[in-house]
Each structure stands twice: as C-alpha cells, then as structure tokens.
Scaffold this active site. Sequence first.
Site, PDB file in Angstrom:
ATOM      1  N   ARG A   5     -14.485  41.327 -13.055  1.00  0.00           N
ATOM      2  CA  ARG A   5     -15.880  41.126 -13.482  1.00  0.00           C
ATOM      3  C   ARG A   5     -16.392  39.756 -13.036  1.00  0.00           C
ATOM      4  NH1 ARG A   5     -15.520  42.001 -19.600  1.00  0.00           N
ATOM      5  NH2 ARG A   5     -17.778  41.845 -19.690  1.00  0.00           N
ATOM      6  N   ARG A  36     -12.689  45.297 -26.294  1.00  0.00           N
ATOM      7  CA  ARG A  36     -13.386  46.201 -25.386  1.00  0.00           C
ATOM      8  C   ARG A  36     -12.489  46.568 -24.211  1.00  0.00           C
ATOM      9  NH1 ARG A  36     -19.248  43.731 -24.111  1.00  0.00           N
ATOM     10  NH2 ARG A  36     -18.495  44.130 -22.021  1.00  0.00           N
TER      11      ARG A  36
HETATM   12  P1  AMP Z   1     -22.067  43.935 -20.293  1.00  0.00           P
HETATM   13  O1  AMP Z   1     -21.954  44.380 -21.698  1.00  0.00           O
HETATM   14  O2  AMP Z   1     -23.447  43.482 -19.928  1.00  0.00           O
HETATM   15  O3  AMP Z   1     -21.009  42.942 -19.897  1.00  0.00           O
HETATM   16  O4  AMP Z   1     -21.801  45.241 -19.372  1.00  0.00           O
HETATM   17  C1  AMP Z   1     -20.566  45.943 -19.406  1.00  0.00           C
HETATM   18  C2  AMP Z   1     -20.396  46.774 -18.132  1.00  0.00           C
HETATM   19  O5  AMP Z   1     -21.475  47.720 -18.018  1.00  0.00           O
HETATM   20  C3  AMP Z   1     -20.443  45.980 -16.828  1.00  0.00           C
HETATM   21  O6  AMP Z   1     -19.194  45.402 -16.500  1.00  0.00           O
HETATM   22  C4  AMP Z   1     -20.857  47.055 -15.848  1.00  0.00           C
HETATM   23  O7  AMP Z   1     -19.783  47.922 -15.510  1.00  0.00           O
HETATM   24  C5  AMP Z   1     -21.871  47.865 -16.658  1.00  0.00           C
HETATM   25  N1  AMP Z   1     -23.230  47.305 -16.502  1.00  0.00           N
HETATM   26  C6  AMP Z   1     -24.016  46.733 -17.470  1.00  0.00           C
HETATM   27  N2  AMP Z   1     -25.190  46.331 -16.972  1.00  0.00           N
HETATM   28  C7  AMP Z   1     -25.160  46.632 -15.643  1.00  0.00           C
HETATM   29  C8  AMP Z   1     -26.057  46.432 -14.560  1.00  0.00           C
HETATM   30  N3  AMP Z   1     -27.256  45.821 -14.749  1.00  0.00           N
HETATM   31  N4  AMP Z   1     -25.680  46.843 -13.336  1.00  0.00           N
HETATM   32  C9  AMP Z   1     -24.490  47.467 -13.131  1.00  0.00           C
HETATM   33  N5  AMP Z   1     -23.591  47.666 -14.093  1.00  0.00           N
HETATM   34  C10 AMP Z   1     -23.901  47.256 -15.343  1.00  0.00           C
END
Ligand code: AMP
Length: 215
Positions: free
Chosen positions: A173, A162
Amino acid sequence: MRIVLLGGPGSGKGTQAKKLTDKYRIPQISTGDIFRAAVKEGTPMGLKAKEYMDKGELVPDEVVVGVVKERLAKPDLDKGFMLDGFPRTLGQAQALDKIMVEISKMIDHAILVDVPDEELMKRLTGRRTCRNSACGKMYHVMFNRPKKEGICDACGSELYQRDDDSEATIRERLNVYAEQTAPLIDYYDKKGLLRRVEGVGPIEGIFSSIVRVLG
Ligand code: AMP
C-alpha cells in the site's frame, strides 16, 4: 466547503475527516468505507473490490469513479463534502474534475496530512478497528489502547485487524501510494488548492492546523 483529503495509508486522514465532519457538518465520503461495506454485504462490486483490497492494490479507476459519481449525485451535499481516500490516481482526479464541472461545483481545498513512511508503517501494523461498522472507532496496540484488550471502549464490540493491515500488504500500500497517489500533491498544488499539514503529533493539534488552513 468541498474538500479532498490526501495522505498515505495510516496518515490519520480518516480520523481527521470524522472530526471535520462534526465541526463543519459536511458528509465524509470514504471510498474505503464504501468498499468495506460492499464486501460485508457481499455485493458483486464488493467481491470485485476485495480482490484488490486484500493485496493492497487499488481498485480499478472505472469502478471507483462510478461509486463516487453515484454518491455525489445524492441530495445531502448542499453544504459540501469531504472526500477521504479519493482521488488516489491522476485518472481519478481528472474524473473528479469532470464530475465537478457536470454538477457545477468546485473543490475548495486539497488537504495533505503529511506523515513520513517509517511512521506510517509503525502506525498501521498496530492498528485495530471496531468491528461494528456504525462505530468504526480505531485503536492502536501501542499509542491508543482500549481500556479492555480487544474490546471497543465506545460500543463494546470486538476489535480486529483489517485484512489489509498485515505487514506485506502495508508495504504494498505504501508503494502504491508513492507511485500512484503522491503525484496528486503536485496536481493540486498547481491548481493552487494544496494545503499541507504536518500529520505527526497529537490528533487535536493536527486538527487545529487543518482548521487554520481552511480559514
Ligand atoms: P482506505 O480505507 O482508504 O485505506 O482504503 C482501503 C482499500 O480500498 C485501498 O487499499 C484500496 O484497495 C481500496 N480503495 C479505497 N479507495 C480507493 C480509491 N480511491 N481508488 C482505488 N482503490 C481504493
């Protein structure tokens, strides 16, 4: 059953969410998945989200809350739902509380999949994901290798890293998680909803612990 899943990036909450979905037959609502699908489709919301995602930053609250509100208005949530990756800021948690009041529902459990930072770093840099979004199976170059390198065992599609799984982005992150998301642990603890589960060890063992805390 209405569940919020908390945990750092790479904590395995996505994996556990899929298993919980199968067991309890409740939809998994992953804001990360929703954004990745929007990026792939090239929608205006996706293009905006990608700017933040590629840097490891959070998409602004108003965008995320809008997306979740729309999803929670769909008619497939009678039995409940599982929020995976939302809320991620106090503002989002408060917005969620407001949405729940509007739809006359309550969150039952906030599960924290607890994993130390150095373990998260190791897991994330080796993570590979199936490019076929309908499959989305995840692998690891050290801990969970596919039978054939670079190819998904389940559907035969290509595996990829990714964009936000590079080392610099991962560090960002983890910082974002510590600063903006970790305060939610206290937020849900004060409400009496926090269920803490040790997130290190075999996937099945972690899953059993979660099922146990759900009663
Ligand atoms: P994840 O797959 O949950 O790790 O999300 C990947 C990316 O999507 C994160 O690093 C954020 O940039 C964005 N993202 C996902 N969920 C959120 C959220 N609840 N608030 C803000 N950004 C989000």
